[in-house]
Design a protein around this motif. Sequence first.
Motif, PDB file in Angstrom:
ATOM      1  N   GLY A 161       0.874  -1.045   0.125  1.00 11.90           N
ATOM      2  CA  GLY A 161      -0.149   0.284   0.205  1.00 11.90           C
ATOM      3  C   GLY A 161       0.682   1.668   0.483  1.00 11.90           C
ATOM      4  O   GLY A 161       1.756   1.523   0.256  1.00 11.90           O
ATOM      5  N   ILE A 162       0.522   2.077  -0.730  1.00 10.29           N
ATOM      6  CA  ILE A 162       1.888   3.198  -1.138  1.00 10.29           C
ATOM      7  C   ILE A 162       0.673   4.389  -1.192  1.00 10.29           C
ATOM      8  O   ILE A 162      -0.744   4.779  -1.040  1.00 10.29           O
ATOM      9  N   VAL A 163       0.760   5.813  -0.461  1.00 13.37           N
ATOM     10  CA  VAL A 163       0.120   7.253  -0.522  1.00 13.37           C
ATOM     11  C   VAL A 163       0.823   7.894  -1.472  1.00 13.37           C
ATOM     12  O   VAL A 163       2.380   8.029  -1.424  1.00 13.37           O
ATOM     13  N   THR A 164       0.563   8.198  -2.813  1.00 12.06           N
ATOM     14  CA  THR A 164       1.737   9.006  -4.198  1.00 12.06           C
ATOM     15  C   THR A 164       0.598  10.084  -4.298  1.00 12.06           C
ATOM     16  O   THR A 164      -0.354  10.254  -4.574  1.00 12.06           O
ATOM     17  N   PRO A 165       1.258  11.207  -4.395  1.00 15.00           N
ATOM     18  CA  PRO A 165       0.643  12.671  -4.680  1.00 15.00           C
ATOM     19  C   PRO A 165       0.532  12.506  -6.798  1.00 15.00           C
ATOM     20  O   PRO A 165       2.079  11.961  -7.000  1.00 15.00           O
ATOM     21  N   VAL A 166      -0.066  13.106  -7.118  1.00 21.05           N
ATOM     22  CA  VAL A 166       0.090  13.118  -8.591  1.00 21.05           C
ATOM     23  C   VAL A 166      -0.332  14.124  -8.955  1.00 21.05           C
ATOM     24  O   VAL A 166      -1.682  14.730  -8.621  1.00 21.05           O
ATOM     25  N   ARG A 167       0.637  15.096  -9.731  1.00 24.09           N
ATOM     26  CA  ARG A 167       0.305  16.463 -10.246  1.00 24.09           C
ATOM     27  C   ARG A 167      -0.907  16.009 -11.637  1.00 24.09           C
ATOM     28  O   ARG A 167      -0.672  15.668 -12.595  1.00 24.09           O
ATOM     29  N   VAL A 168      -2.004  16.526 -10.948  1.00 27.35           N
ATOM     30  CA  VAL A 168      -3.128  16.141 -12.282  1.00 27.35           C
ATOM     31  C   VAL A 168      -2.447  16.986 -13.889  1.00 27.35           C
ATOM     32  O   VAL A 168      -3.037  16.455 -15.055  1.00 27.35           O
ATOM     33  N   VAL A 169      -2.139  18.200 -14.210  1.00 25.13           N
ATOM     34  CA  VAL A 169      -1.513  18.983 -15.181  1.00 25.13           C
ATOM     35  C   VAL A 169      -0.708  17.858 -16.060  1.00 25.13           C
ATOM     36  O   VAL A 169      -1.018  17.432 -16.690  1.00 25.13           O
ATOM     37  N   CYS A 170      -0.194  16.986 -15.593  1.00 19.43           N
ATOM     38  CA  CYS A 170       0.460  15.960 -16.874  1.00 19.43           C
ATOM     39  C   CYS A 170       0.795  14.966 -16.051  1.00 19.43           C
ATOM     40  O   CYS A 170       2.234  14.178 -16.428  1.00 19.43           O
ATOM     41  N   ALA A 171      -0.021  14.430 -14.804  1.00 19.92           N
ATOM     42  CA  ALA A 171      -0.175  13.252 -14.210  1.00 19.92           C
ATOM     43  C   ALA A 171       1.652  12.715 -14.075  1.00 19.92           C
ATOM     44  O   ALA A 171       1.768  11.120 -13.636  1.00 19.92           O
ATOM     45  N   ASN A 172       2.263  13.857 -13.700  1.00 18.36           N
ATOM     46  CA  ASN A 172       4.101  13.483 -12.438  1.00 18.36           C
ATOM     47  C   ASN A 172       3.366  13.017 -11.137  1.00 18.36           C
ATOM     48  O   ASN A 172       2.447  13.271 -10.621  1.00 18.36           O
TER      49      ASN A 172
END
Length: 252
Positions: free
Chosen positions: A84-95
């Motif tokens: 299980g991981i927590v991952t932030p994803v930058r929306v504008v380019c799915a980074n």
Amino acid sequence: MLGVVGSKYQPLQNEASCDFLTALIDESGAVFETAGALNGGRHTFVTLKLPETMVFDGKDGSEDRTELYIAALNSHDGSAAFRGIVTPVRVVCANTQTAAIREAKASFAIRHTGSARIAIQQAREALKLAWRYLDVFQAAAAALYAQPMDTDEVRAFADRLVDVDGATSLSAKKSRREQASGIVKLWVSSPTVAPIAGTRWGAYNAVTEFVDHHAKVRGRGNPEAVRALRAVTTGSSAQTLKSNAFRMLQTL
């Protein structure tokens, strides 16, 4: 046949990933977002989108948004534990953001053994660490956004990040220069970096965009699928590069 495993290995079915995440919905307010399989079903993922959103005001008047997710990653070939991981994803380019933060952990693993299902029931306790990670990550990201950076500084940072001077052969040096140039090119010209350009947060996202969408992929297979898998694989070169970038930008 998906893989060769030991006598104590017990499959953790895909339904278990959903059961694990469903147990978190009531507590977190999260909603199911995506699910899928890679490498012929050998690796599967299910993600929940958390209600929290990290927002910075872009320099062009737009908002730079980073959504927060919990992902359950499973393997059926014996290559990895259930994670299980927590991952932030930058929306504008799915980074996919990856930051090695000393004060907080963002993942935990459960081995494919007879006790795995019991461990899943206890996973919510482990995820308390993840909530701590989200708080610390947002504070660290805000600090990077507040620090200015110019193109010459980004060039020096990129060269150091991929260790151009440490290459021991001409081919290695050429490859590393190409990586560094790719990062700088995105810093200068990527429309997704433009709203946060001139900051250390922008430099970090030039790295993550390069790794997630442009870095070379070895071997056969769909390049996008390979990049997607290595972006969330603990210990992969992609995660290591992102973590090193985040750490370096904090200490420049």
